[in-house]
Design an enzyme around this catalytic site. Structure first.
Site, PDB file in Angstrom:
ATOM      1  N   ASP A   1      -8.289  -6.788   0.777  1.00  0.00           N
ATOM      2  CA  ASP A   1      -7.342  -7.039   1.867  1.00  0.00           C
ATOM      3  C   ASP A   1      -8.025  -6.656   3.154  1.00  0.00           C
ATOM      4  O   ASP A   1      -8.890  -5.757   3.159  1.00  0.00           O
ATOM      5  CB  ASP A   1      -6.082  -6.187   1.708  1.00  0.00           C
ATOM      6  CG  ASP A   1      -6.302  -4.756   2.171  1.00  0.00           C
ATOM      7  OD1 ASP A   1      -5.950  -4.426   3.316  1.00  0.00           O
ATOM      8  OD2 ASP A   1      -6.868  -3.949   1.381  1.00  0.00           O
TER       9      ASP A   1
ATOM     10  N   HIS B   1      -6.746 -21.434  10.974  1.00  0.00           N
ATOM     11  CA  HIS B   1      -8.149 -21.765  10.706  1.00  0.00           C
ATOM     12  C   HIS B   1      -8.883 -20.625   9.991  1.00  0.00           C
ATOM     13  O   HIS B   1      -9.562 -20.843   8.987  1.00  0.00           O
ATOM     14  CB  HIS B   1      -8.885 -22.119  11.996  1.00  0.00           C
ATOM     15  CG  HIS B   1     -10.352 -22.307  11.772  1.00  0.00           C
ATOM     16  ND1 HIS B   1     -10.877 -23.474  11.286  1.00  0.00           N
ATOM     17  CD2 HIS B   1     -11.396 -21.442  11.885  1.00  0.00           C
ATOM     18  CE1 HIS B   1     -12.177 -23.345  11.127  1.00  0.00           C
ATOM     19  NE2 HIS B   1     -12.520 -22.120  11.491  1.00  0.00           N
TER      20      HIS B   1
ATOM     21  N   CYS C   1      -8.278 -27.940  12.458  1.00  0.00           N
ATOM     22  CA  CYS C   1      -9.453 -28.787  12.645  1.00  0.00           C
ATOM     23  C   CYS C   1      -9.131 -30.274  12.464  1.00  0.00           C
ATOM     24  O   CYS C   1      -9.806 -31.126  13.031  1.00  0.00           O
ATOM     25  CB  CYS C   1     -10.575 -28.351  11.699  1.00  0.00           C
ATOM     26  SG  CYS C   1     -11.296 -26.759  12.199  1.00  0.00           S
TER      27      CYS C   1
ATOM     28  N   CYS D   1     -14.514 -28.506   8.417  1.00  0.00           N
ATOM     29  CA  CYS D   1     -13.308 -27.817   7.941  1.00  0.00           C
ATOM     30  C   CYS D   1     -12.150 -28.804   7.828  1.00  0.00           C
ATOM     31  O   CYS D   1     -12.007 -29.714   8.630  1.00  0.00           O
ATOM     32  CB  CYS D   1     -12.958 -26.691   8.907  1.00  0.00           C
ATOM     33  SG  CYS D   1     -11.433 -25.829   8.507  1.00  0.00           S
TER      34      CYS D   1
ATOM     35  N   CYS E   1      -8.833 -27.767   7.625  1.00  0.00           N
ATOM     36  CA  CYS E   1      -7.564 -27.087   7.892  1.00  0.00           C
ATOM     37  C   CYS E   1      -6.741 -27.891   8.911  1.00  0.00           C
ATOM     38  O   CYS E   1      -7.247 -28.790   9.586  1.00  0.00           O
ATOM     39  CB  CYS E   1      -7.800 -25.664   8.398  1.00  0.00           C
ATOM     40  SG  CYS E   1      -8.209 -25.540  10.141  1.00  0.00           S
TER      41      CYS E   1
ATOM     42  N   ASP F   1       0.860  -1.178   0.000  1.00  0.00           N
ATOM     43  CA  ASP F   1       0.000   0.000   0.000  1.00  0.00           C
ATOM     44  C   ASP F   1       0.902   1.235   0.000  1.00  0.00           C
ATOM     45  O   ASP F   1       2.125   1.124   0.037  1.00  0.00           O
ATOM     46  CB  ASP F   1      -0.956  -0.026   1.194  1.00  0.00           C
ATOM     47  CG  ASP F   1      -0.233   0.133   2.512  1.00  0.00           C
ATOM     48  OD1 ASP F   1       1.000   0.295   2.519  1.00  0.00           O
ATOM     49  OD2 ASP F   1      -0.902   0.091   3.556  1.00  0.00           O
TER      50      ASP F   1
END
Lengths: 371, 371
Positions: A263, A332, A306, A301, A303, A91
Site C-alpha cells: 500500500d 492515470h 490518456c 497508455c 487509461c 491498518d
C-alpha cells in the site's frame, strides 16, 4: 477462517497467488490504494472498481477520530458507508499515532495521544483498536503495533519489539469473528531482532504477516537488506504484506523477495501534485513544454485520461488548480500502478520476472523533471 | 445561419422551444452550467452528459488569459480541448473585465485591464473578442458589451448603452462563419434606456438576444421589473438569454416573462460550499444532525449521489474537505437544476406553468439553515 490464500506460481522467490475473501478475490502481488478518510482521494468507488482495484486500505486512526467508528457502525459498516463492496484492509492506527500526533505517550497498556485535527486527548489500546476495526467491519484487520522510528538504538528497538509482540497477543485474544487478522513484524534495522520478532509473531498463527517499520527514512540499501532478510522467514502459505512501501523500484525488490501485498499514497499524492508515471519515466505536467502539446500524456497508455485528453489540457487544468486535474491525474497514476502489478504477475507466471525487472528499472529511474 | 430556433409551445408568455445547432439540440428553457476554465468545476464532461447537460458555457476572458486562445486553437478548438462534443456558448468577457480586473480603463476602442492572475496588461476590443471566440470555435458567441454596474446614474448608463451598441455593431461586422452571435441589451434600471437598447440591438439582426446588466446588486423587485419590461420587447422567433441569473425563484419569474436560456455558478459553487438543493428546500450538509443519518440527502432524488450515499457520508466527506465531497455535491445540485428545468418545460407543455411556479415557490424559499 475468514480468508484463504492460494499460492499459484513462483518464479525464484517471487510468487503469484490469490487471497479469497467473502467480498471477492485479490490477485497478488497486489497494490492497495489508500482511502484514508473512507475515500481514495479524488476518486469515486465506481472509478476504483473500473480501474481494477481489488482491495482498498482505510485508516483506522483517521476514521476513529472522524467521523468516529460508532458512526460508521451505526450506518451499516465501512463498505456501505463508502459504497465499496470489495475487500477492505484497515491498518491498526499504529503508524499514524506515532507519526501524526503531537504529545503521544507510550504506556504498556496503550498509547495516549492528541488528535491532529482538534487536539483532543485519546487513549488507544490493542483492545480498542480491535473494537474499532470490528465496528468498521473490514475484511482484513491489522494488529496494533509500535512502528519503530529510524534511527533507533538497539535497546529502544528491542523494547518496541516486545511491546509489539505483547500487543499482537492481546489483539489475537479479542480477534473479531469473520475478520482476518494480520500480525506485524518489527525489529528496526537489526537482523537478529527482526528474526526474534518473526519468531514471536508467527508462533501466534495469524492469517497473514506484515513487515512494518520500513520506508521510515532509512537508506534504500538498508531497507532492501531487511526486506531480503525478513521475507523468507515468513510462512510461505500466508500472505506477506510490506506496509507503506510503494516506490515501484522498492516494489520490484520486495516482490523478488516474496512479498504479496503493498500500500502507498505515492500514485495518488503524486497525481495531485502533478507528477505522473509514464512508459518513459516520471514527468511533471506543469512543464512549459506541454503548454501547446496535443498528444496524450502517455501515448502507450490506455487509461481514461490518456484516451480523452491532451497534455495541453492536463497542464492547463493543473495551472488553474481545477479539481478535474487531480481526478484525471489520479486515474492515470492508479492505472499505471495497476498495470504495473498486472505485468509483474504475468511475468512471474511466465518465469520472466527478472527480465521484467531489468526492463522496468531504467524507466522507473528516469525522471524528466531533473533533465 | 449556424443555429435554428423553433418555438414549440407557449403558456402565457412562457415558452418551450429548441435550438438546433451543428453539435446537438438544446431544449429550452435551458440551464447552461458554467465551465469557466474549460471544465465545469469538479465534473468530467462525461458526467455532464450523463446529467443531461445540453450546452455548456465557457468564459472567454479566462481562456484568453489562460491557457490563451491560440493554444486552444492549436490543439483543435475548445470542444476537443475539453473533450465536450455538445454545443458551447462563450461569453464575451465583458462581465469579467468589469468585475474581476483591477485598473480597467474603458476607451471608445476597447478596454485596457490588468489580469487578475498575474497583473499583466491587456487590451480587449470587440474585434479581438470575436477573434478569441473564433479561435475557441464555440457554437454561440456573445458580443462584447459593457455590463453597466448598479447603481449607475442615467448619464453613465446612457453612455454605457451607446458603447455597447457601438461594440455590437463592430462585432457583427466581423462575425465568424459557422458561429451564432447573440446581441446583448443593456440600459441599467432605466426602462426607456432598456427600450432604446433593445431597438438598437434588434435592428442589427442577431441570432439571439441576451439581457445583460441584471443580478448585479439591485433589489429583486427592480430586477423583476426590468425583466418583465424588457423580455416582451425582444423578437419572439429568436432565443432569449438572461445572463448570469440562476436563483431558481428568479428563473421562474424570467421563464414566465418568456426567457429561454440561463447560466449561473449557483448550483456548482453552492455544492462546493456544502449547500444543497432538495425537494424540501435548501440544506447545509455540515449540520451536526446529519452526522449519524443513514438516509440519502433527498429521498425523492434519483441522482447518483442520492442513490449511493448517506447524509452521514456526505457530511463526513465535507468535514474532511475531500474532493469527492465537491464531486458528489455538484452532481446532486446539477441534477436538481436539470430536473427543475425539465419540470418547467413539461409544465409549459401542459399549460400548467403557473401551478408549477406556485408549487415550487415555497420550497425554493425554504432554507433549513436558518431554522
Amino acid at each position: 477462517m475468514s480468508i484463504k490464500f492460494e499460492k499459484i506460481k513462483t518464479d525464484g522467490d517471487a510468487r503469484v497467488g490469490r487471497i479469497i475473501t467473502n467480498r471477492g478475490e485479490i490477485h497478488t502481488p497486489v497494490f492497495m490504494p489508500v482511502g484514508t478518510n473512507a475515500t481514495v482521494k479524488a476518486m469515486s468507488p465506481d472509478e476504483m472498481k473500473d480501474l481494477g482495484a481489488e482491495v482498498l486500505l482505510a485508516n483506522t486512526y483517521h476514521l476513529y477520530l472522524r467521523p468516529g467508528h460508532e458512526v460508521i457502525k451505526h450506518v451499516g459498516g465501512l463498505h456501505k458507508f463508502m459504497n465499496w463492496s470489495g475487500p477492505i484492509l484497515t491498518d491498526s492506527g499504529g503508524f499514524q499515532v506515532f507519526s501524526l500526533t503531537p504529545l503521544r505517550k507510550i504506556r504498556d497498556n496503550g498509547v495516549e495521544f492528541r488528535s491532529h485535527i482538534d487536539g483532543s486527548l485519546h487513549f488507544l489500546t490493542p483492545e480498542l483498536v480491535m473494537e474499532i476495526q470490528n465496528a468498521l467491519d473490514s475484511d482484513i484487520a491489522m494488529v496494533f503495533d509500535e512502528c519503530t522510528p529510524y534511527p533507533a538504538d538497539r535497546e529502544y528497538t528491542l523494547n518496541s519489539l516486545k511491546l509489539t509482540t505483547d500487543w499482537a497477543r492481546r489483539c489475537l485474544r479479542v480477534k473479531n469473528q469473520g475478520q482476518a487478522l494480520f500480525g506485524i513484524v518489527q525489529g528496526g534495522m537489526y537482523k537478529d531482532l527482526r528474526r526474534q520478532s518473526v519468531e514471536e509473531i508467527i508462533e501466534m498463527d495469524f492469517d497473514g504477516y506484515a513487515i512494518g517499520g520500513l520506508s521510515v527514512g532509512e537508506p534504500k540499501e538498508l531497507m532492501y537488506e531487511i526486506i531480503n532478510f525478513t521475507t523468507p522467514l515468513l510462512p510461505e502459505d500466508k500472505p506477506r504484506y510490506l506496509m507503506g512501501v510503494g516506490d515501484l523500484l522498492d516494489v520490484l525488490e520486495a516482490v523478488a523477495a516474496g512479498i504479496d501485498m503493498f500500500d502507498c499514497v505515492m500514485p495518488t499524492r503524486n497525481a495531485r501534485n502533478g507528477t505522473l508515471f509514464t512508459s518513459q519515466g516520471r514527468i511533471s505536467i506543469k512543464r512549459e513544454e506541454f503548454k501547446r502539446d496535443p498528444e496524450p500524456l502517455d501515448p502507450e497508455c490506455e487509461c481514461y485520461t490518456c484516451r480523452n485528453y491532451s497534455r495541453a489540457f492536463l497542464r492547463h487544468l493543473f495551472m488553474c488548480k481545477e479539481i478535474l486535474s487531480m481526478r484525471l491525474n489520479t486515474i492515470h497514476n492508479l492505472h499505471f500502478y495497476f498495470n504495473f502489478f498486472r505485468q509483474m504477475r504475468d511475468a512471474i507466471k511466465k518465469n520472466e520476472f527478472e527480465e521484467f525487472r531489468k526492463r522496468m528499472t531504467p524507466i522507473l529511474k528516469n525522471n524528466f523533471n531533473e533533465t
